[in-house]
Motif scaffolding. Structure first.
Motif, PDB file in Angstrom:
ATOM      1  N   HIS A 174      77.751  14.293   9.690  1.00  0.00           N
ATOM      2  CA  HIS A 174      78.274  14.405   7.456  1.00  0.00           C
ATOM      3  C   HIS A 174      77.499  12.725   7.023  1.00  0.00           C
ATOM      4  CE1 HIS A 174      78.392  18.465   7.505  1.00  0.00           C
ATOM      5  NE2 HIS A 174      79.308  18.363   8.222  1.00  0.00           N
ATOM      6  N   LEU A 175      77.829  12.073   7.683  1.00  0.00           N
ATOM      7  CA  LEU A 175      78.437  10.726   6.570  1.00  0.00           C
ATOM      8  C   LEU A 175      76.739  10.156   7.051  1.00  0.00           C
ATOM      9  CD1 LEU A 175      79.930   8.366   6.069  1.00  0.00           C
ATOM     10  CD2 LEU A 175      80.596   7.512   8.357  1.00  0.00           C
ATOM     11  N   LEU A 176      75.984  10.071   8.821  1.00  0.00           N
ATOM     12  CA  LEU A 176      74.934   9.792   8.715  1.00  0.00           C
ATOM     13  C   LEU A 176      74.210  10.444   7.671  1.00  0.00           C
ATOM     14  CD1 LEU A 176      75.117   9.140  12.488  1.00  0.00           C
ATOM     15  CD2 LEU A 176      74.954   7.772  10.297  1.00  0.00           C
ATOM     16  N   ASP A 177      74.200  11.841   7.502  1.00  0.00           N
ATOM     17  CA  ASP A 177      72.812  12.378   6.746  1.00  0.00           C
ATOM     18  C   ASP A 177      73.294  11.942   5.494  1.00  0.00           C
ATOM     19  OD1 ASP A 177      72.429  13.942   9.327  1.00  0.00           O
ATOM     20  OD2 ASP A 177      73.534  15.559   8.391  1.00  0.00           O
ATOM     21  N   GLY A 178      74.377  11.703   5.206  1.00  0.00           N
ATOM     22  CA  GLY A 178      74.831  11.389   3.452  1.00  0.00           C
ATOM     23  C   GLY A 178      73.960  10.250   3.330  1.00  0.00           C
ATOM     24  N   ILE A 179      73.991   8.853   4.139  1.00  0.00           N
ATOM     25  CA  ILE A 179      73.606   7.859   4.274  1.00  0.00           C
ATOM     26  C   ILE A 179      72.115   7.741   4.076  1.00  0.00           C
ATOM     27  CG2 ILE A 179      73.252   5.416   5.421  1.00  0.00           C
ATOM     28  CD1 ILE A 179      75.800   5.641   6.637  1.00  0.00           C
ATOM     29  N   LEU A 180      71.687   8.856   4.759  1.00  0.00           N
ATOM     30  CA  LEU A 180      70.295   9.242   5.084  1.00  0.00           C
ATOM     31  C   LEU A 180      69.837   9.121   3.353  1.00  0.00           C
ATOM     32  CD1 LEU A 180      67.470   8.830   6.615  1.00  0.00           C
ATOM     33  CD2 LEU A 180      68.061  11.664   5.964  1.00  0.00           C
ATOM     34  N   ALA A 221      78.742  11.668  -0.443  1.00  0.00           N
ATOM     35  CA  ALA A 221      79.743  12.989  -1.355  1.00  0.00           C
ATOM     36  C   ALA A 221      79.711  13.996  -0.730  1.00  0.00           C
ATOM     37  CB  ALA A 221      80.750  12.385  -2.264  1.00  0.00           C
ATOM     38  N   ALA A 222      77.720  14.463  -1.323  1.00  0.00           N
ATOM     39  CA  ALA A 222      77.548  15.750  -1.663  1.00  0.00           C
ATOM     40  C   ALA A 222      77.433  16.824   0.554  1.00  0.00           C
ATOM     41  CB  ALA A 222      76.461  15.583  -1.826  1.00  0.00           C
ATOM     42  N   ASN A 223      77.181  15.410   1.206  1.00  0.00           N
ATOM     43  CA  ASN A 223      77.282  16.050   2.520  1.00  0.00           C
ATOM     44  C   ASN A 223      78.776  15.911   2.972  1.00  0.00           C
ATOM     45  OD1 ASN A 223      75.028  16.141   4.491  1.00  0.00           O
ATOM     46  ND2 ASN A 223      74.414  14.859   3.044  1.00  0.00           N
TER      47      ASN A 223
END
Lengths: 243, 304, 318
Positions: free
Chosen positions: B4-10, B266-268
């Motif tokens: 989720h963190l990685l997706d969020g960064i993207l 945050a959203a992810n």
């Protein structure tokens, strides 16, 4: 015969259409001298120099810079005719460093820019020491110094300043006014708005008194110092009839 | 969690690019531009058109770059889309916003921006259809970074992140090292003083629209590359992008960058605790939180 | 003949309900200068509030308290008011664009919440089967529709009279004063933030009333009824009518609702089959063009505000 570098002829101006703040104001600024505009609060002093600088729209009358009519010119074109304007507040970019503020005004100077920046730093050593600091961190006097330096950077013939000593300590105010005097002695023509009447009359060459958006009286600063009329304008806000 | 963190960064990098232009325009022209997110759609579809065009003219360009699904044709199209979207933004300003601004109806500009958003979004629907499109039909497999916890990363995602960071680095260099950048910052801080120092406001406004539009276009293409392209990209992203500008503080370019990442992450991360259906509401919760705790955002200044 | 009359009754009933929402928006935007980007949420709050409070018991979700109808309607308005108060308290003192963004966010979040929380709102399929007052008593649907038409018109007239009285009261003058010159109002010792908050909450409650009537009329509410595009339609009505003028707002509502239904009918009747799918798309473009076009060429609306007692005052800064 005086060499007039800047004059207004019967200008009417105001922020809102149909609500003029200035009524038929005519002033002229002789070369290499200091003219000061004084008057009570709300007299339209700042509005007058903002109108000349192209910030407040002029609805009638004309403004001449030398022989060139500059009425209705945009503020950003004023540098081109040699006019610089130093606002009273918010006259530096707080989020830029001191060096960046100067680089900004020198951006069209090309190869000369580096040299001129150096000259300014020599002229204002406190700015040189803090050149990499954000301008917002400067003291009041130093901010005013930077504002003047930014105005000088484009080598203007005419400098208009709005209460450059306002809000400064007496010492800093004295320094700023001395700097203005030096500039005039060096050949610049300066139009100044001042709140402090006595101080203004002491160091200016010529003085205009404004009240209620109208030109009340003008004359050599030395002659006006002891004129009782001035006291009346300030105390009673009386109109003086024909200017 | 880490996934989720990685997706969020993207996602954050995409939001950041959208938010940069929005925050500049909002600050300079003093209105919340609800049509900004439509620039992402314009960019995404412009790239789709030119990708097809290049691939048809020069089939050699239609080959993928290395492990990416991205082709050379699409790579070139990104830059064309950036240019065209920048010009579209200028055109919209000239036709609509500038005229309303000059009539002195500052508050009406927000209405007008909603109207423009409706027009642009639905014109795209009419022109390209309501159905979802993809830049490539090829399926690119994700690379397994770890099995426990399972972390998957697609090569395209790495490319998008690198590109986004590159564009932001270029912008940072311009803003912090060039007199042109100082000019932009000066106008953002104090438009009247900027004019007094000889800056022509109308020119800077045009440049701001071009930069904002170009970054939005890149963001739109990257979003399309990662998800899919459809006419409602703007509708779906307008709130997260606004959230990013509010988190960062309206007017702060660096705030917008940071705000984009914060909102994206945050959203992810919220998906860890919330069902995914609620994710469109998360940006609103972030906006509320910021208004409660720090109304002027991380880097914003108090102003009226 | 009866078909035409039924249709006219349907048309005017819906237009009256929409007019009430436009009047609520006019109080906020026209009279106070407050931007509301989330009209749909406040209409929705009123609608869901009414159906949950006044509906009959449903197996899987909240509600079905069977509250007396006027109380349920008031309850829906209060729900809308609370929502408005929450948003307003956070944004009233900030720049106007924060309010625009926050209210837009409310609408997105509200719709999203209603779509997903099956337990509270019935989720995407909404809440059906609201028992309309007197429906069983009247029996004949045609007479019921006439009855409801009279009820909706009465509510519209009441809201109109209330607002006309309000804007002529000292409070109404204060609203205009704040809209024209906030600093001047402040210097009179008034707190513009709290006054604007009151106007914002009141306007939103009126939208809530419209929502309640809407849900009553259709006996049904779902997230599909409160999409953000509803907000744009309400705006188009106010902008066309002329912000600040209540009569204009009502005229705008009828006009745009007419354009909307007529364009929908025209498209379904005359557009080629493959374009039918895009009927909504074309209608939204129409709404967008109306909003932008009015702002460009006739920003005061078709029926502009008559009394403009705005003394701009001397803004000299010397």
């Amino acid at each position: 015969m005086l060499d007039i570098v800047l004059k207004t002829e019967n200008i009417v101006a105001g922020y809102v259409k149909g609500l003029p703040i200035l009524h038929n104001i005519s002033v002229s600024l002789p070369r290499a001298s200091i003219s000061v505009i004084i008057g009570p609060n709300g007299a339209g002093k700042s509005t007058l120099i903002k109108a000349i600088a192209g910030i407040v729209p002029v609805s009638s009358g004309n403004i001449f810079c030398g022989n060139k009519c500059i009425t209705g010119m945009r503020p950003d074109q004023m540098g081109g005719v040699g006019i610089a304007y130093v606002p009273q507040t918010d006259n530096i970019f707080r989020t830029l460093t001191i060096g960046q503020n100067l680089d900004l005004v020198l951006r069209h100077a090309g190869v000369e820019a580096v040299e001129r920046r150096q000259v300014l730093f020599e002229q204002f050593p406190p700015l040189s020491d803090k050149r990499n600091e954000k301008a917002g961190a400067l003291s009041g006097g130093q901010r005013q110094m930077l504002a003047v330096a930014m105005a000088l950077a484009v080598k203007p013939e005419i400098i208009m300043m709005d209460e450059p000593s306002a809000g400064l300590s007496p010492k800093a105010a004295g320094e700023v006014l001395q700097l203005v005097r030096d500039l005039a002695d060096g050949g610049a023509s300066i139009l100044l708005v001042e709140q402090n009447v006595n101080q203004a009359l002491q160091f200016a060459d010529h003085c205009y008194i404004l009240a209620e958006g109208q030109h009340q009286i003008d004359g050599k600063a030395n002659d006006l110092i002891n004129d009782p009329v001035i006291g009346q304008i300030y105390i009673g806000g009386k109109r003086m009839g024909a200017a | 969690m880490i996934q989720h963190l990685l997706d969020g960064i993207l996602v954050g990098s995409i939001l950041s690019m959208g938010a940069i232009g929005l925050t500049m325009v909002m600050h300079m022209l003093r209105f919340a531009n609800f049509s900004h997110a439509e620039l992402l759609s314009i960019g995404a579809y412009a790239a789709l058109v030119f990708d097809g065009l290049f691939s048809a003219i020069l089939p050699a360009l239609a080959t993928s770059i290395g492990p990416l699904s991205l082709t050379w044709a699409l790579f070139l199209s990104i830059f064309i889309a950036m240019g065209l979207t920048g010009l579209s933004a200028v055109l919209i300003d000239m036709l609509v916003f500038k005229r309303i601004r000059e009539n002195g109806h500052e508050l009406s500009m927000v209405f007008a921006s909603f109207g423009m958003a409706l027009i642009v979004r639905n014109l795209i629907s009419l022109g390209f259809g309501l159905k979802t499109r993809l830049y490539t039909e090829d399926i690119v497999f994700a690379v397994r970074l770890s099995d426990d916890p399972l972390i998957l990363v697609k090569p395209d995602q790495v490319f998008v992140l690198i590109c986004a960071l590159f564009f932001m680095a270029v912008l940072h260099f311009v803003l912090s090292r060039t007199t042109f950048g100082y000019t932009l910052r000066a106008v953002a801080e104090n438009p009247t003083l900027a004019q007094v120092t000889g800056i022509r406001l109308s020119t800077v406004i045009v440049i701001t629209w071009i930069i904002g539009g170009a970054l939005a276009a890149a963001a739109g293409v990257f979003y399309g590359l990662n998800n899919q392209i459809n006419p409602v990209i703007g509708r779906d992203l307008v709130l997260p992008i606004f959230a990013a500008t509010i988190v960062g503080g309206i007017g702060s370019i660096y705030g917008a960058v940071l705000g984009g990442f914060i909102v994206g992450i945050a959203a992810n991360m919220a998906l860890v605790i919330l069902p995914s259906g609620y994710s469109p509401a998360v940006p609103f919760l972030i906006i509320l939180a910021v208004l409660l705790v720090r109304p002027n955002g991380l880097f914003g200044e108090e102003r009226t | 003949m009866i078909g035409v009359i039924s249709y006219l009754i349907f048309f005017v009933t819906v237009a009256s309900i929409l007019s009430i929402a436009v009047l609520g928006l006019n109080l906020q935007w026209g009279n106070t200068g407050l931007f509301n980007g989330g009209v749909a949420a406040f209409i929705g709050a009123g609608a869901y509030g009414l159906v949950i409070l006044g509906g009959t018991a449903q197996p899987d979700h909240l509600g079905g308290y069977g509250l007396f109808y006027p109380l349920a309607l008031l309850g829906g308005m209060i729900v809308a008011g609370i929502l408005a108060w929450l948003v307003g308290i956070l944004t009233m003192r900030l720049r106007h664009d924060y309010l625009a963004i926050a209210t837009f966010g409310v609408a997105v979040a509200f719709e999203n919440f209603m779509r997903n929380s099956d337990k509270i709102s019935g989720g995407a399929k909404g809440i059906r089967g609201f028992e309309r007052p007197f429906e069983a008593f009247i029996g004949d649907p045609f007479y019921f529709s006439i009855g409801f038409f009279i009820f909706a018109m009465t509510m519209l007239v009441l809201v109109y009279i209330f607002l006309e009285k309000l804007i002529r009261s000292p409070f109404g003058r204060l609203l205009r004063a704040i809209r024209e010159d906030e600093t001047a109002a402040q210097s009179l010792g008034k707190n513009p933030g709290s006054i604007r908050l009151k106007a914002f909450v009141a306007g939103s409650m009126i939208m809530g009333l419209a929502g309640g009537l809407y849900a009553t009329f259709y006996a049904f509410i779902s997230p599909q009824d409160i999409l953000p595009t509803l907000t744009f339609q309400i705006w188009a009505m106010l902008i066309v009518g002329g912000a600040g003028n209540n009569k204009g707002a009502i005229a705008g509502a009828f006009l745009i609702w007419g354009v909307w239904t007529l364009s929908g009918w025209g498209l379904s009747r005359f557009a080629p089959l493959e374009a039918q799918l895009y009927a909504g798309t074309i209608q939204y473009i129409l709404i967008g063009v109306i909003i932008v076009g009015m702002l460009l060429w006739r920003p005061q609306g078709l029926f502009p505000e008559k009394l403009v007692v705005s003394q701009t005052g001397d803004r000299a800064q010397s």
